[in-house]
Design an enzyme around this catalytic site. Sequence first.
Site, PDB file in Angstrom:
ATOM      1  N   GLU A 167      35.115  36.363  37.034  1.00 22.48           N
ATOM      2  CA  GLU A 167      36.084  35.769  36.104  1.00 22.48           C
ATOM      3  C   GLU A 167      35.472  34.628  35.301  1.00 22.48           C
ATOM      4  O   GLU A 167      34.733  33.810  35.852  1.00 22.48           O
ATOM      5  CB  GLU A 167      37.285  35.211  36.885  1.00 22.48           C
ATOM      6  N   ASP A 186      40.147  41.166  44.042  1.00 22.70           N
ATOM      7  CA  ASP A 186      40.516  40.102  44.977  1.00 22.70           C
ATOM      8  C   ASP A 186      42.035  39.919  45.029  1.00 22.70           C
ATOM      9  O   ASP A 186      42.541  39.097  45.796  1.00 22.70           O
ATOM     10  CB  ASP A 186      39.764  38.792  44.689  1.00 22.70           C
ATOM     11  N   SER A 187      42.774  40.741  44.254  1.00 23.51           N
ATOM     12  CA  SER A 187      44.229  40.834  44.433  1.00 23.51           C
ATOM     13  C   SER A 187      44.525  41.285  45.861  1.00 23.51           C
ATOM     14  O   SER A 187      45.652  41.148  46.357  1.00 23.51           O
ATOM     15  CB  SER A 187      44.844  41.820  43.428  1.00 23.51           C
ATOM     16  N   ASP A 214      34.748  42.961  43.347  1.00 24.59           N
ATOM     17  CA  ASP A 214      35.199  41.724  42.687  1.00 24.59           C
ATOM     18  C   ASP A 214      34.573  40.519  43.391  1.00 24.59           C
ATOM     19  O   ASP A 214      34.630  40.412  44.619  1.00 24.59           O
ATOM     20  CB  ASP A 214      36.731  41.654  42.799  1.00 24.59           C
ATOM     21  N   LYS A 239      32.397  42.420  39.287  1.00 23.97           N
ATOM     22  CA  LYS A 239      33.218  41.773  38.253  1.00 23.97           C
ATOM     23  C   LYS A 239      33.343  40.300  38.610  1.00 23.97           C
ATOM     24  O   LYS A 239      33.459  39.955  39.788  1.00 23.97           O
ATOM     25  CB  LYS A 239      34.609  42.422  38.192  1.00 23.97           C
ATOM     26  N   GLU A 266      42.906  39.809  30.638  1.00 24.57           N
ATOM     27  CA  GLU A 266      44.145  39.678  31.412  1.00 24.57           C
ATOM     28  C   GLU A 266      45.132  38.738  30.721  1.00 24.57           C
ATOM     29  O   GLU A 266      44.786  37.609  30.358  1.00 24.57           O
ATOM     30  CB  GLU A 266      43.842  39.169  32.831  1.00 24.57           C
TER      31      GLU A 266
HETATM   32  O1  KIV Z   1      41.849  41.493  41.559  1.00 24.33           O
HETATM   33  C1  KIV Z   1      42.345  42.269  40.742  1.00 24.33           C
HETATM   34  O2  KIV Z   1      43.130  43.170  41.071  1.00 24.33           O
HETATM   35  C2  KIV Z   1      42.000  42.080  39.348  1.00 24.33           C
HETATM   36  C3  KIV Z   1      42.796  42.835  38.330  1.00 24.33           C
HETATM   37  C4  KIV Z   1      44.117  42.210  38.183  1.00 24.33           C
HETATM   38  C5  KIV Z   1      42.078  42.957  37.048  1.00 24.33           C
HETATM   39  O3  KIV Z   1      41.135  41.326  39.032  1.00 24.33           O
END
Ligand code: KIV
Length: 257
Positions: free
Chosen positions: A114, A45-46, A84, A112, A181
């Site tokens: 958080e 989600d970056s 994500d 994934k 992280e």
């Molecule tokens: O969204 C992302 O790129 C991430 C990484 C920083 C692990 O969660």
Amino acid sequence: MSLKNKITAIQQAKGNRPLAVLTAYDYPTGRILDEAGVDLILVGDSLGMVVLGYPDTTHVTLDMMVHHTAAVARGVTNAIVIGDMPIHSYDTPDQAVESATKLVEAGADVIKLEGGIKQVEKVRAIVAAGIPVMGHHGMLPQRVLEEGGYKKKGKTEEESCAILEGALALQNAGCFSIVLESIVPELAEKITTELDIPTIGIGCKAANQKQTCDGEVAVITDVIGSYPWFVPPFATTRANVADDIKRAVKEYIGSIG
Ligand code: KIV
């Protein structure tokens, strides 16, 4: 290779070889990273910052993640594609299963999410639905607004214990691997030793220090220099795509007429 065998291979890498994980947000990048031999590709989600121009990941929606996950998945044959889960797509166990299913239908192999102990019921529900889960603990970018910035985690004994406890709880809930992280290197090493599942670090060591986790994840735009306006201090930039594009575009402009 089947997904089950790919995950087993990732787990067997722990203690034997470092795992390479990179983010991708589109078809060509996914395909190039896969051809280069990366182990896992994270449609992170970056995306919100480095592709969509938002200030943080809290603006990212499930529809955006589905769209980009599908694009990446079309380009990947060998690596495991991680979808994500964006903020507010897993507020309850039922919603978590529904959202994870959408990412898998879009092409993700695994998802994934958080958080630590608070996410245990959601991890259990997603795993019970047959979807492998990667945890993400330590600094949680989706909480950046509540926390007032990106802060290093594990600086106090109390915080370290809570993070270790959370990591163990994620493992017990069925996560096949976990991203750590921005936690202090000593704690990242301790968690890596205590867990049976592979840990994937980001910001858990200085650029020139030895690994503290079983693998490392990096944001692709940091590695190739295509988002030069902000690069985190722990990242190593290995190409300068932004300058290459500018040079090529200037050459093109000069060639017209
Ligand atoms: O969204 C992302 O790129 C991430 C990484 C920083 C692990 O969660």
